[in-house]
Design a protein around this motif. Structure first.
Motif, PDB file in Angstrom:
ATOM      1  N   UNK A 627       0.835  -1.209   0.000  1.00  0.00           N
ATOM      2  CA  UNK A 627       0.000   0.000   0.000  1.00  0.00           C
ATOM      3  C   UNK A 627       0.871   1.260   0.000  1.00  0.00           C
ATOM      4  N   UNK A 628       1.951   1.235   0.782  1.00  0.00           N
ATOM      5  CA  UNK A 628       2.861   2.399   0.783  1.00  0.00           C
ATOM      6  C   UNK A 628       3.524   2.574  -0.584  1.00  0.00           C
ATOM      7  N   UNK A 629       3.904   1.440  -1.221  1.00  0.00           N
ATOM      8  CA  UNK A 629       4.484   1.549  -2.577  1.00  0.00           C
ATOM      9  C   UNK A 629       3.479   2.203  -3.523  1.00  0.00           C
ATOM     10  N   UNK A 630       2.211   1.794  -3.376  1.00  0.00           N
ATOM     11  CA  UNK A 630       1.153   2.312  -4.260  1.00  0.00           C
ATOM     12  C   UNK A 630       0.983   3.831  -4.078  1.00  0.00           C
ATOM     13  N   UNK A 631       1.067   4.277  -2.830  1.00  0.00           N
ATOM     14  CA  UNK A 631       0.970   5.721  -2.566  1.00  0.00           C
ATOM     15  C   UNK A 631       2.179   6.449  -3.159  1.00  0.00           C
ATOM     16  N   UNK A 632       3.318   5.808  -2.961  1.00  0.00           N
ATOM     17  CA  UNK A 632       4.563   6.370  -3.458  1.00  0.00           C
ATOM     18  C   UNK A 632       4.537   6.506  -4.973  1.00  0.00           C
ATOM     19  N   UNK A 633       3.946   5.510  -5.645  1.00  0.00           N
ATOM     20  CA  UNK A 633       3.880   5.514  -7.113  1.00  0.00           C
ATOM     21  C   UNK A 633       2.778   6.433  -7.642  1.00  0.00           C
ATOM     22  N   UNK A 634       1.948   6.959  -6.757  1.00  0.00           N
ATOM     23  CA  UNK A 634       0.844   7.827  -7.201  1.00  0.00           C
ATOM     24  C   UNK A 634      -0.304   7.043  -7.812  1.00  0.00           C
TER      25      UNK A 634
END
Ligand SMILES: CCCCCCCCCCCCC[C@H](O)CC(=O)SCCNC(=O)CCNC(=O)[C@H](O)C(C)(C)COP(=O)(O)OP(=O)(O)OC[C@H]1O[C@@H](n2cnc3c(N)ncnc32)[C@H](O)[C@@H]1OP(=O)(O)O
Length: 719
Positions: A627-634
């Motif tokens: 989920x954090x990666x997804x936020x990071x990737x926009x």
């Protein structure tokens, strides 16, 4: 915040003014206290009417105030002052009277509702109970069983049902305030004692203990660890067994426990998150408030398998005309029968006429020429979908929105096969599509803001929790599911059983553990994807190297089960065994346990004891990390988007607020520390490598979830 007027010479009219829902903020409560005092002290006023502005009585206490220090006059004495007034007070209920709004109305001596009004005590869905006397007055007014039902479910009732239950005294189709004023004039001077609900005992109920025991058992089962429904039963029990003043004391004690609980915070966060996702924004800067949706009156669905049928039903039930296309005649006939059945059952449940004539069936794709929007739901194969998109581009009128219901394929690749990629978006429904609440609206780099706005608006009309997300493998929900499932497989290799893993997850609050869910959705689904990714190899190799594929740890357990024909419920065997194919009751399977033993021996793995905490940390933190990666990737605009997706589509317990809210509650530093710990133990598992956003958030002092955006924005602006 509460306006006072004298109408019809001797009626004091109090109007709550706090748009959009006239919530009982401190200023509104102060306004009510002041205006009630004014009406009662005016000798010319014989009776009082309370109403709300803009067609809504009151949406309850102001939930936004719960997070801060409460000021202003408290609700309970304010409502008592109304109930003990020596002039009749009539509530004129239009729109909604919910929570504290209904509690205010229950303090009035009479209630008149418009026929379209909705009433309820939904506090339980915010992790609370009706604590302004609602848990004590409602059972006194309508009896214990009906009050238990309303308070423990939080359901809203129509005015007609409210009249039948005895919550309101009159229902009108005309102007509610006029009707209430007329009514108030007619009751002026009558004795008010019989109208003061708090002074009555609850209506007699035989076998009270048995009733409460039965309800408590039911509530415990369905609550999945939520504490508010249980407190609601306890509060109503107090109403049924104690004098009013003691009942109120019990209501207060129970509320005090709930009010400060993490569950209440989580549920209130979900309430606002569900509304926040409607205010979508894209990385391009396009936003919900600057993008105008196109009108959609007529839609088409291509492919009438399970998903296509559900989507057709959902569209028809929304009031749209639907062209349902299936090229195979036999499948078309079967689909027609199935769709008609679903529409009829749905209409029966809702007490309306079935929308059968809204659906036109065709074998010919040319039939969609004049629709405003098409949803393609053919088999998950990029070549087939590409062909369909090319046909649609040739057939449809200019400007028709082309949507794909893919759950895994590249929306942008499909868009690139059409002359108008800006008209293409993903509409990822979840099975069964006419039931499941979630819709991921997937935009590619070329999707126009108008296309996204149109799909989002249609999703909202269908009653879906619609979340706009970027295009990537698995979008948001399935992308996060991958590490979660992989960790569950690894735990089996290391010594866990499907029963242990599922029990840990179900005790956490998931509606189904990962293995029961896999049996339900079919093991072959993931197998097909892994085959496509070139990960599946014949199952004879042994040792550690056989479990490293494409440079990372891989568990072939799911593939091996599929090779045995164990696809889950549909074949009667999967991670569990079932009485027969299609049966739903999972039973532990000794075959599976010896299979796991043999597998471990073949691969030189020594089973160890694994506890629930490790199951939760590894499965959930791996999912959260993605989920954090997804936020990071926009790919998701904010943590609320991810949380709404997980709560509405993946069985994440609502009282835990969603994975990102949960991480915030656990503490980001703790999540980071545990991921680092497991990463050291399993260096060949990349999804345990903490995301850089998580590290940055911790380095920034672990800001509360509503401030994560600042750290994400800073990161993006530095890129
Ligand atoms: C230390 C220990 C102390 C312990 C003791 C503490 C004691 C505290 C005393 C409290 C007494 C309890 C009183 C009472 O029992 C508690 C309550 O009343 S809780 C509130 C119950 N009400 C609800 O749950 C209703 C929630 N609202 C809705 O369901 C819907 O909004 C609606 C009213 C049906 C309208 O629906 P729509 O037209 O679709 O509109 P939206 O849903 O989009 O809402 C529009 C807009 O309004 C905001 N909003 C809605 N309701 C509230 C609310 N009650 N408070 C604040 N804001 C509300 C909503 O968020 C939307 O705004 P946006 O988010 O889009 O900006």
């Amino acid at each position: 915040m509460a306006e006072y007027n004298r109408v019809s010479e001797c009626v004091g009219l109090i109007t709550l003014r706090n748009p959009p829902v006239n919530a009982l903020s401190a200023a509104v409560r102060q306004g009510i206290v002041d205006t009630v005092e004014r009406a009662l002290s005016d000798p010319n006023v014989k009776s009082v009417v309370i109403c709300g502005q803009n067609g809504i009585f009151c949406g309850g206490a102001d939930i936004k105030e719960f997070g801060s220090k409460m000021t202003g006059p408290p609700l309970i004495p304010m409502i008592h002052a109304i109930e003990s007034a020596n002039k009749p007070v009539v509530a004129a209920i239009e729109g909604s009277a919910l929570g504290g709004g209904l509690e205010l109305a229950l303090g009035c001596h009479y209630r008149i509702a418009h026929s379209k009004a909705r009433l309820g005590l939904p506090e339980v869905s915010l992790g609370l109970l009706p604590a302004a006397g609602g848990s004590q007055r409602l059972p006194r007014l309508i009896g214990v069983p009906a009050a238990l039902n309303l308070i423990t479910t939080g359901r809203h009732v129509t005015a007609a049902e409210a009249l039948q239950l005895g919550i309101v005294d009159q229902v009108t189709d005309h102007n509610t305030v006029d009707a209430a004023v007329k009514f108030a004039l007619s009751v002026a001077g009558r004795s008010l004692d019989p109208r003061r609900i708090s002074t009555h005992p609850c209506p007699q109920q035989p076998d009270l203990d048995a009733l409460f025991e039965e309800v408590m058992q039911k509530v415990r089962q369905s609550a999945r660890g939520a504490i508010a429904p249980i407190a609601c039963v306890q509060a109503v029990r107090a109403a049924a067994t104690l004098p009013y003043a003691q009942g109120m004391e019990r209501e207060r004690e129970l509320m005090a426990t709930l009010f400060t609980s993490g569950q209440a915070r989580a549920l209130q966060y979900c309430f606002f998150a569900e509304r926040a996702v409607g205010r979508w924004r894209m990385p391009s800067g396009a936003r919900w408030d600057t993008s105008k949706p196109r009108p959609v009156h007529k839609a088409a669905v291509i492919g009438l398998g399970t998903m296509g049928r559900g989507i057709t039903v959902a569209l028809a039930q929304t009031g749209l005309s639907v062209i349902a296309v299936e090229t195979q005649e036999k499948q078309l006939m079967e689909a027609k029968q199935a769709i008609s059945g679903m529409l009829e059952r749905g209409a029966k449940r809702r007490g309306v006429a079935p929308a059968l004539d809204r659906v036109i069936y065709s074998q010919n794709i040319q039939a969609v020429a004049d629709v405003d929007l098409v949803i393609e739901a053919v088999f998950e194969d990029i070549a087939l979908k590409t062909k369909v998109f090319q046909q649609l581009s040739a057939v449809c009128k200019p400007g028709t929105l082309l949507c794909t219901n893919t759950s895994a394929l590249d929306v942008d690749q499909l868009a690139s096969e059409t002359p108008n990629p800006e008209l293409v978006v993903g509409m990822h429904f979840f099975a069964p599509a006419h039931v499941m609440k979630l819709l991921e609206v997937v935009y590619g780099p070329r999707s126009s803001p108008q296309a996204v706005a149109t799909a989002m608006q249609l999703g909202k009309k269908m009653g879906k929790a619609s979340v706009a997300v970027g295009n990537c493998r698995g979008f948001v929900g399935n992308r996060m599911l991958k590490p979660y499932i992989e960790e569950a497989f690894f735990l089996l290799e290391e010594g866990a059983t499907p029963e242990l893993v599922d029990q840990a997850l179900e005790e956490f609050g998931f509606s189904m553990g990962v293995f029961r869910m896999s049996d339900l959705s079919g093991l072959d689904v993931g197998w097909r994807v892994r085959k496509g990714d070139g990960l599946v190899e014949p199952g004879t190799a042994s040792g550690r190297s056989a479990r490293i594929r494409q440079g990372r740890r891989y568990s072939p357990l799911g593939d091996l089960l599929c090779e045995e024909g164990r696809f889950g419920q549909k074949t009667g065997r999967g991670w569990y065994q079932y009485d027969k194919p299609g049966s739903r009751v999972a039973r532990s399977d000794p075959w599976l346990h010896s299979f796991l033993g043999a597998y471990r021996a073949q691969h030189g793995l020594v089973a160890r004891r694994i506890d629930h905490q490790e199951v939760l940390e590894r499965c959930l933190y791996a999912l959260i990390n993605e989920g954090f990666h997804i936020l990071d990737d926009g790919i998701a605009a904010g943590p609320e988007d991810i949380d709404v997706i997980y709560v509405s589509g993946y069985g994440w317990p609502r009282h835990r607020g969603g994975p990102m809210f949960y991480a915030n509650m656990v503490g980001l530093a703790k999540v980071l520390e545990r991921l680092e710990h497991y990463q050291q133990l399993h260096p060949e598992v990349p999804h345990l490598q903490p995301s850089s956003l998580l590290r940055r958030l911790v380095a920034s002092g672990s800001p509360p979830i509503h401030k994560w955006g600042e750290v994400i924005k800073k990161l993006h602006s530095q890129l």
